[in-house]
Design a protein around this motif. Structure first.
Motif, mmCIF file in Angstrom:
data_model
loop_
_atom_site.group_PDB
_atom_site.id
_atom_site.type_symbol
_atom_site.label_atom_id
_atom_site.label_comp_id
_atom_site.label_asym_id
_atom_site.label_seq_id
_atom_site.Cartn_x
_atom_site.Cartn_y
_atom_site.Cartn_z
ATOM 1 N N UNK A 20 29.464 -62.505 -27.940
ATOM 2 C CA UNK A 20 29.098 -61.670 -29.079
ATOM 3 C C UNK A 20 28.848 -60.219 -28.665
ATOM 4 N N UNK A 21 28.212 -60.039 -27.519
ATOM 5 C CA UNK A 21 27.910 -58.694 -27.045
ATOM 6 C C UNK A 21 28.723 -58.409 -25.795
ATOM 7 N N UNK A 22 29.239 -57.211 -25.714
ATOM 8 C CA UNK A 22 30.030 -56.812 -24.555
ATOM 9 C C UNK A 22 29.231 -55.813 -23.726
ATOM 10 N N UNK A 23 29.839 -55.316 -22.679
ATOM 11 C CA UNK A 23 29.164 -54.407 -21.756
ATOM 12 C C UNK A 23 28.650 -53.150 -22.470
ATOM 13 N N UNK A 24 29.454 -52.595 -23.371
ATOM 14 C CA UNK A 24 29.053 -51.384 -24.099
ATOM 15 C C UNK A 24 27.804 -51.641 -24.940
ATOM 16 N N UNK A 25 27.699 -52.845 -25.531
ATOM 17 C CA UNK A 25 26.525 -53.179 -26.329
ATOM 18 C C UNK A 25 25.264 -53.207 -25.460
ATOM 19 N N UNK A 26 25.371 -53.829 -24.289
ATOM 20 C CA UNK A 26 24.213 -53.912 -23.400
ATOM 21 C C UNK A 26 23.811 -52.536 -22.876
ATOM 22 N N UNK A 27 24.781 -51.679 -22.625
ATOM 23 C CA UNK A 27 24.460 -50.319 -22.178
ATOM 24 C C UNK A 27 23.709 -49.571 -23.274
ATOM 25 N N UNK A 28 24.166 -49.687 -24.525
ATOM 26 C CA UNK A 28 23.476 -49.019 -25.629
ATOM 27 C C UNK A 28 22.066 -49.565 -25.832
ATOM 28 N N UNK A 29 21.885 -50.862 -25.682
ATOM 29 C CA UNK A 29 20.544 -51.450 -25.800
ATOM 30 C C UNK A 29 19.646 -50.905 -24.693
ATOM 31 N N UNK A 30 20.179 -50.784 -23.477
ATOM 32 C CA UNK A 30 19.403 -50.212 -22.373
ATOM 33 C C UNK A 30 19.013 -48.766 -22.626
ATOM 34 N N UNK A 31 19.922 -47.990 -23.191
ATOM 35 C CA UNK A 31 19.621 -46.590 -23.526
ATOM 36 C C UNK A 31 18.514 -46.530 -24.578
ATOM 37 N N UNK A 32 18.570 -47.425 -25.563
ATOM 38 C CA UNK A 32 17.514 -47.469 -26.581
ATOM 39 C C UNK A 32 16.162 -47.800 -25.980
ATOM 40 N N UNK A 81 23.540 -50.779 -31.608
ATOM 41 C CA UNK A 81 24.219 -51.464 -30.510
ATOM 42 C C UNK A 81 24.527 -52.911 -30.856
ATOM 43 N N UNK A 82 23.670 -53.554 -31.601
ATOM 44 C CA UNK A 82 23.919 -54.940 -31.988
ATOM 45 C C UNK A 82 25.053 -55.037 -33.002
ATOM 46 N N UNK A 83 25.231 -54.015 -33.814
ATOM 47 C CA UNK A 83 26.292 -54.041 -34.824
ATOM 48 C C UNK A 83 27.604 -53.454 -34.316
ATOM 49 N N UNK A 84 27.570 -52.738 -33.192
ATOM 50 C CA UNK A 84 28.758 -52.063 -32.671
ATOM 51 C C UNK A 84 29.735 -53.068 -32.089
ATOM 52 N N UNK A 85 30.983 -52.948 -32.476
ATOM 53 C CA UNK A 85 32.040 -53.791 -31.927
ATOM 54 C C UNK A 85 33.086 -52.884 -31.307
ATOM 55 N N UNK A 86 33.195 -52.885 -29.967
ATOM 56 C CA UNK A 86 34.172 -52.012 -29.314
ATOM 57 C C UNK A 86 35.605 -52.358 -29.726
ATOM 58 N N UNK A 87 36.445 -51.348 -29.757
ATOM 59 C CA UNK A 87 37.841 -51.566 -30.091
ATOM 60 C C UNK A 87 38.547 -52.232 -28.925
ATOM 61 N N UNK A 88 39.559 -53.021 -29.247
ATOM 62 C CA UNK A 88 40.293 -53.711 -28.187
ATOM 63 C C UNK A 88 41.320 -52.815 -27.547
#
Length: 88
Positions: A20-32, A81-88
């Motif tokens: 459900x969460x990718x690397x970009x999501x975890x990075x944004x959560x860490x920044x928050x 970050x939880x709602x963000x879905x990176x593009x493929x």
């Protein structure tokens, strides 16, 4: 050959088994979280050891404006970050 067997044979991850969460999501959560910690650090201090002495440092811009804004940003970033879905 069924689609499930084709997926198993090719080694691809099926859409239902993707994380459900990718690397970009975890990075944004860490920044928050870093914004929240920084806001709490800026909010601290300004007190007085003697309760009879008033310290006007408690009402400076850092504690009244900067710290709460950083904390608000720190709460908004993980929600995004939880709602963000990176593009493929």
């Amino acid at each position: 050959m069924s689609k499930q067997k084709q997926i198993e044979n090719t080694g691809e991850i099926s859409p239902s088994k993707q994380p459900l969460l990718r690397k970009a999501n975890y990075i944004l959560i860490g920044v928050g979280i870093l914004f929240l910690v920084l806001g709490y650090i800026l909010l601290s201090g300004g007190g007085s050891d003697d309760p009879e002495i008033f310290n006007p440092e408690i009402y400076n811009k850092r504690r009244l404006i900067v710290a709460p804004v950083l904390m608000l940003i720190g709460l908004i970033i993980p929600i995004v970050a939880l709602m963000y879905r990176p593009k493929k």
